[in-house]
Design an enzyme around this catalytic site. Structure first.
Site, PDB file in Angstrom:
ATOM      1  N   HIS A   1       4.955  -0.192  -0.439  1.00 39.87           N
ATOM      2  CA  HIS A   1       5.702  -1.095   0.441  1.00 39.87           C
ATOM      3  C   HIS A   1       4.703  -2.096   0.976  1.00 39.87           C
ATOM      4  O   HIS A   1       3.490  -1.876   0.920  1.00 39.87           O
ATOM      5  CB  HIS A   1       6.357  -0.317   1.594  1.00 39.87           C
ATOM      6  CG  HIS A   1       5.350   0.340   2.460  1.00 39.87           C
ATOM      7  ND1 HIS A   1       4.774   1.531   2.144  1.00 39.87           N
ATOM      8  CD2 HIS A   1       4.754  -0.070   3.607  1.00 39.87           C
ATOM      9  CE1 HIS A   1       3.883   1.846   3.058  1.00 39.87           C
ATOM     10  NE2 HIS A   1       3.843   0.893   3.954  1.00 39.87           N
TER      11      HIS A   1
ATOM     12  N   GLU B   1      -1.367  -4.615  11.552  1.00 46.33           N
ATOM     13  CA  GLU B   1      -0.522  -4.176  10.434  1.00 46.33           C
ATOM     14  C   GLU B   1       0.941  -4.531  10.721  1.00 46.33           C
ATOM     15  O   GLU B   1       1.718  -4.808   9.817  1.00 46.33           O
ATOM     16  CB  GLU B   1      -0.680  -2.674  10.199  1.00 46.33           C
ATOM     17  CG  GLU B   1       0.001  -2.218   8.915  1.00 46.33           C
ATOM     18  CD  GLU B   1      -0.360  -0.795   8.554  1.00 46.33           C
ATOM     19  OE1 GLU B   1      -1.174  -0.610   7.636  1.00 46.33           O
ATOM     20  OE2 GLU B   1       0.152   0.131   9.215  1.00 46.33           O
TER      21      GLU B   1
ATOM     22  N   CYS C   1       5.138   5.222   5.204  1.00 50.18           N
ATOM     23  CA  CYS C   1       3.996   4.661   4.476  1.00 50.18           C
ATOM     24  C   CYS C   1       3.615   5.531   3.273  1.00 50.18           C
ATOM     25  O   CYS C   1       2.716   5.173   2.506  1.00 50.18           O
ATOM     26  CB  CYS C   1       2.801   4.461   5.402  1.00 50.18           C
ATOM     27  SG  CYS C   1       2.925   2.947   6.382  1.00 50.18           S
TER      28      CYS C   1
ATOM     29  N   HIS D   1       3.097  -5.026   3.840  1.00 57.10           N
ATOM     30  CA  HIS D   1       2.908  -5.425   5.231  1.00 57.10           C
ATOM     31  C   HIS D   1       2.446  -6.872   5.262  1.00 57.10           C
ATOM     32  O   HIS D   1       1.753  -7.328   4.350  1.00 57.10           O
ATOM     33  CB  HIS D   1       1.836  -4.571   5.913  1.00 57.10           C
ATOM     34  CG  HIS D   1       2.248  -3.162   6.177  1.00 57.10           C
ATOM     35  ND1 HIS D   1       3.028  -2.799   7.254  1.00 57.10           N
ATOM     36  CD2 HIS D   1       1.989  -2.018   5.503  1.00 57.10           C
ATOM     37  CE1 HIS D   1       3.220  -1.491   7.233  1.00 57.10           C
ATOM     38  NE2 HIS D   1       2.610  -0.986   6.174  1.00 57.10           N
TER      39      HIS D   1
ATOM     40  N   ASP E   1      -4.773 -10.949  -0.775  1.00 55.82           N
ATOM     41  CA  ASP E   1      -3.411 -11.469  -0.633  1.00 55.82           C
ATOM     42  C   ASP E   1      -2.564 -11.191  -1.875  1.00 55.82           C
ATOM     43  O   ASP E   1      -3.011 -11.416  -3.009  1.00 55.82           O
ATOM     44  CB  ASP E   1      -3.448 -12.974  -0.359  1.00 55.82           C
ATOM     45  CG  ASP E   1      -2.098 -13.512   0.094  1.00 55.82           C
ATOM     46  OD1 ASP E   1      -1.372 -12.784   0.804  1.00 55.82           O
ATOM     47  OD2 ASP E   1      -1.781 -14.656  -0.256  1.00 55.82           O
ATOM     48  N   HIS E   2      -1.361 -10.687  -1.635  1.00 59.74           N
ATOM     49  CA  HIS E   2      -0.392 -10.375  -2.702  1.00 59.74           C
ATOM     50  C   HIS E   2      -0.896  -9.292  -3.657  1.00 59.74           C
ATOM     51  O   HIS E   2      -0.507  -9.268  -4.831  1.00 59.74           O
ATOM     52  CB  HIS E   2       0.029 -11.640  -3.473  1.00 59.74           C
ATOM     53  CG  HIS E   2       0.987 -12.483  -2.699  1.00 59.74           C
ATOM     54  ND1 HIS E   2       0.612 -13.181  -1.580  1.00 59.74           N
ATOM     55  CD2 HIS E   2       2.304 -12.714  -2.864  1.00 59.74           C
ATOM     56  CE1 HIS E   2       1.666 -13.816  -1.099  1.00 59.74           C
ATOM     57  NE2 HIS E   2       2.709 -13.548  -1.855  1.00 59.74           N
TER      58      HIS E   2
ATOM     59  N   HIS F   1       0.831  -1.200   0.000  1.00 55.09           N
ATOM     60  CA  HIS F   1       0.000   0.000   0.000  1.00 55.09           C
ATOM     61  C   HIS F   1       0.871   1.258   0.000  1.00 55.09           C
ATOM     62  O   HIS F   1       2.091   1.218   0.134  1.00 55.09           O
ATOM     63  CB  HIS F   1      -0.987   0.011   1.181  1.00 55.09           C
ATOM     64  CG  HIS F   1      -0.398   0.356   2.518  1.00 55.09           C
ATOM     65  ND1 HIS F   1      -1.168   0.701   3.601  1.00 55.09           N
ATOM     66  CD2 HIS F   1       0.877   0.422   2.956  1.00 55.09           C
ATOM     67  CE1 HIS F   1      -0.394   0.963   4.633  1.00 55.09           C
ATOM     68  NE2 HIS F   1       0.851   0.802   4.269  1.00 55.09           N
TER      69      HIS F   1
HETATM   70 NI    NI Z   1       2.490   0.995   5.560  1.00 57.64          NI
END
Ligand code: NI
Length: 135
Positions: free
Chosen positions: A40, A125, A34, A42, A80-81, A15
């Site tokens: 990047h 997160e 972020c 998580h 996911d992914h 995100h």
């Molecule tokens: Ni982040």
């Protein structure tokens, strides 16, 4: 007798937290790392809980096989992914913060869980940062 049953799940996603209507300096101050323009990832951990009366016939609040499948189909297979900003329509105009992701997950699950039961979503997160939404 009311009992809360919970299922753990997991997904990885990328995100970026950003507001187009703010300049780079403000985005950087508010969103920090972020705000990285190249996104990047998580490792999100999810705990979905259902609270309600035990069914006297089955002894279940909710069949955990059903809850497991529901989370897999509606959440893990969808998120996911993925790049949340780009690939998930709900985040086209909504910052994918942990708070907003938890609300989106809750909204995706709520229609599929018996209306007499309460639903709670806890989203980690990071191992130390987590948010809770119960509608
Ligand atoms: Ni982040």
């Amino acid at each position: 007798m009311k009992v809360k049953v919970s299922r753990k799940a997991h997904f990885n996603a990328a995100h970026r937290l950003h507001r187009e209507d703010w300049d780079d300096a403000k985005n950087n101050v508010v969103f920090g790392r972020c705000n990285n323009p190249n996104f990047h990832g998580h490792n999100y951990d999810l705990v979905v809980s259902v609270y309600g009366e035990i069914d006297p016939e089955t002894g279940f609040v909710m069949d955990m096989k059903v809850l497991k499948e529901l989370i897999k189909e509606r959440i893990e297979d969808v998120l996911d992914h993925k790049n949340l900003n780009i690939e998930i329509p709900e985040f086209k105009n909504l910052n994918p913060t942990a708070e907003n992701i938890a609300v989106v997950i809750w909204n995706k699950l709520r229609p599929h869980i018996n209306a007499s039961k309460e639903l709670e979503v806890v989203l980690f997160e990071t191992p130390r940062n987590f948010v809770t939404y119960s509608g």
